[in-house]
Enzyme design. Structure first.
Site, mmCIF file in Angstrom:
data_model
loop_
_atom_site.group_PDB
_atom_site.id
_atom_site.type_symbol
_atom_site.label_atom_id
_atom_site.label_comp_id
_atom_site.label_asym_id
_atom_site.label_seq_id
_atom_site.Cartn_x
_atom_site.Cartn_y
_atom_site.Cartn_z
ATOM 1 N N HIS A 18 0.877 -1.174 0.000
ATOM 2 C CA HIS A 18 0.000 0.000 0.000
ATOM 3 C C HIS A 18 0.910 1.219 0.000
ATOM 4 C CE1 HIS A 18 -4.026 1.556 0.503
ATOM 5 N NE2 HIS A 18 -3.632 2.354 1.475
ATOM 6 N N LYS A 163 -10.076 6.412 -3.716
ATOM 7 C CA LYS A 163 -9.102 7.436 -3.347
ATOM 8 C C LYS A 163 -7.758 6.972 -3.881
ATOM 9 C CE LYS A 163 -7.260 8.457 1.219
ATOM 10 N NZ LYS A 163 -7.553 9.025 2.527
ATOM 11 N N LYS A 165 -3.733 7.382 -4.000
ATOM 12 C CA LYS A 165 -2.616 7.924 -3.229
ATOM 13 C C LYS A 165 -1.573 8.420 -4.206
ATOM 14 C CE LYS A 165 -3.429 7.106 1.160
ATOM 15 N NZ LYS A 165 -3.481 8.215 2.106
ATOM 16 N N ASP A 194 -5.370 11.676 -2.568
ATOM 17 C CA ASP A 194 -4.770 12.022 -1.276
ATOM 18 C C ASP A 194 -3.270 12.196 -1.505
ATOM 19 O OD1 ASP A 194 -4.033 12.417 1.313
ATOM 20 O OD2 ASP A 194 -4.810 10.515 2.090
ATOM 21 N N GLU A 220 -7.253 15.741 -1.070
ATOM 22 C CA GLU A 220 -6.978 15.569 0.361
ATOM 23 C C GLU A 220 -5.536 15.950 0.697
ATOM 24 O OE1 GLU A 220 -8.247 11.751 1.751
ATOM 25 O OE2 GLU A 220 -7.061 11.841 3.572
ATOM 26 N N ASP A 245 -6.646 16.616 6.432
ATOM 27 C CA ASP A 245 -6.543 15.315 7.117
ATOM 28 C C ASP A 245 -5.488 15.387 8.222
ATOM 29 O OD1 ASP A 245 -6.395 12.720 7.923
ATOM 30 O OD2 ASP A 245 -5.534 11.915 6.097
ATOM 31 N N LYS A 269 -10.766 11.665 12.090
ATOM 32 C CA LYS A 269 -10.126 10.413 12.510
ATOM 33 C C LYS A 269 -10.115 10.379 14.028
ATOM 34 C CE LYS A 269 -7.176 9.738 8.508
ATOM 35 N NZ LYS A 269 -5.810 9.785 7.970
ATOM 36 N N GLU A 323 -14.000 6.116 4.698
ATOM 37 C CA GLU A 323 -13.006 5.210 4.104
ATOM 38 C C GLU A 323 -12.665 4.123 5.129
ATOM 39 O OE1 GLU A 323 -9.677 7.826 3.243
ATOM 40 O OE2 GLU A 323 -9.133 7.938 5.360
HETATM 41 C C1 MUC Z 1 -4.618 8.884 4.969
HETATM 42 O O1 MUC Z 1 -3.801 9.763 4.865
HETATM 43 O O2 MUC Z 1 -5.772 9.155 4.675
HETATM 44 C C2 MUC Z 1 -6.304 6.351 4.865
HETATM 45 C C3 MUC Z 1 -6.602 5.588 3.798
HETATM 46 C C4 MUC Z 1 -5.411 5.206 3.209
HETATM 47 O O3 MUC Z 1 -5.253 4.519 2.208
HETATM 48 O O4 MUC Z 1 -4.377 5.743 3.909
HETATM 49 C C5 MUC Z 1 -4.876 6.334 5.080
HETATM 50 C C6 MUC Z 1 -4.182 7.548 5.517
HETATM 51 MG MG MG Z 2 -5.259 11.221 4.148
#
Ligand code: MUC
Ligand code: MG
Length: 372
Positions: A18, A163, A165, A194, A220, A245, A269, A323
């Protein structure tokens, strides 16, 4: 009376690497807390973070040792029904340690809800929904793999919010990756990004202009957490919503963001804000200031995920969904009865307290010995 507090640290491989801008996770480390009361009730909490110390300022090891040596002993002998008083003692005696405090508060609320014979959300105002929309994060690091994963999730009716990354690669490559996935999925999915703080403001201006044109729904944490003014400028400049976030570490940060109109959406969170009550306060501030809500995750296992779900279910609105997919990223489970992910939603358990069917022997046998 609170009689005993035990900590468990479990290393569980993820189902695939991941990739975030700050770390590539091949395993997740769950930090779990078991709180035993003299009247026989037992509550569970979780304080899981991401990438050791790469994401936040508490590591699994620091959380475990601080609960065992410092925070846990402060609660021994206190009345577990008086959760606010217990949390006040922790706040007055220890700075920071938001994740550790979250785990302890969750465990107290789990025990107290069981004692009252109600699901945990009833201590937080009561659920207004029993099904929470759940996004999935595409973070394999490869466009074709991400696309195949998204299509499989859509076909299984598990997720229709994705989402992505980004921030690891050069910005043009990241933008091309996102737009390729959005154009292949079209209107059947919401695609968001994000950045985990990886851009400076000029890079953000360049990338977001292109992402807006390509139909991306949410941006994000594009900038470092210290750049609140920059987030405010991006929020004013672009029609696509900016979401805060990592920058939200409790009500004081939330208030600063509200006052400066520095985000259109807050990712709530529970651990990052210091527990369920502090996270509730952040969500209430957001409501007061017209900021929309999203239910975030620290990629927790089932305990942190369902504790979050109990809180999010009480919100008046959850405009951008959640999420809460953490348990689905893990290759092993600590539950005897799995969570229900169906029809693009996580369904809230109905039992007392957290409502989880934990496999206690598995937790015991999987835990690190010693913890560090
Ligand atoms: C984040 O920064 O949001 C949440 C979902 C994901 O894939 O990573 C986390 C951290
Ligand atoms: Mg995030």
């Amino acid at each position: 009376m609170i009689e005993r507090i035990q900590v468990y640290v479990l290393d569980i491989p993820t189902i695939r690497p991941h990739q975030l801008s700050v770390a590539t996770m091949k395993a997740q480390t769950l930090v779990l807390v078991k709180l035993t009361c003299a009247d026989g009730f037992v509550g569970w909490g979780e304080a899981t973070t991401i990438g050791g110390l790469k994401y936040g300022d508490e590591s699994p090891e620091s959380i475990a040792i601080n609960i065992e040596r410092h925070l846990g002993p402060l609660l021994i002998g206190m009345n577990p029904r008086h959760i606010r008083q217990c949390m006040r003692k922790l706040q007055q005696s220890a700075r920071g340690n938001r994740f550790a405090k979250c785990a302890l508060e969750t465990a107290m609320m789990d025990a107290q809800a069981q004692r009252l014979g109600v699901p945990l959300h009833e201590l937080l105002g009561g659920a207004q929904t029993d099904a929470l929309p759940v996004a999935w994060t595409l973070a394999s690091g490869d466009t074709d793999t991400d696309l195949a994963e998204a299509k499989a999730m859509l076909a299984a009716k598990r997720h229709n919010i994705f989402k992505l990354k980004i921030g690891v690669h050069e910005v043009k490559r990241d933008v091309a990756h996102v737009l390729a996935i959005k154009s292949a999925l079209g209107e059947q999915a919401s695609v968001r990004v994000d950045v985990n703080q990886a851009w400076d403001e000029p890079t953000a201006n360049y990338a977001i202009s292109r992402l807006v044109e390509g139909g991306i729904d949410l941006i994000e944490q594009p900038l470092p957490i210290s750049n609140v003014a920059g987030m405010a400028r991006l929020t004013r400049r672009f029609s696509v919503p900016m979401m805060a976030d990592e920058a939200l570490m409790g009500p004081h940060d939330a208030l600063r963001f509200c006052n400066q109109a520095a985000a259109y959406v807050f990712s709530i969170k529970i651990a990052q804000n210091g527990g369920l009550s502090q996270a509730r306060l952040v969500a209430d501030l957001a409501d007061l200031y017209g900021v929309s809500l999203y239910g975030g995750t620290m990629l927790e296992g089932p305990i942190g995920t369902i504790a979050s779900a109990h809180l999010f279910s009480t919100f008046d609105a959850l405009q951008f969904g959640t999420e809460l997919f953490g348990p689905l990223l893990l290759s092993d489970s600590i539950l005897r009865t799995p969570l229900r992910y169906e029809d693009f939603c996580l369904h809230l358990p109905t039992g007392k307290g957290l409502g989880l069917d934990l496999d206690l022997e598995k937790i015991e046998s999987m835990s690190r010995k010693p913890l560090n």
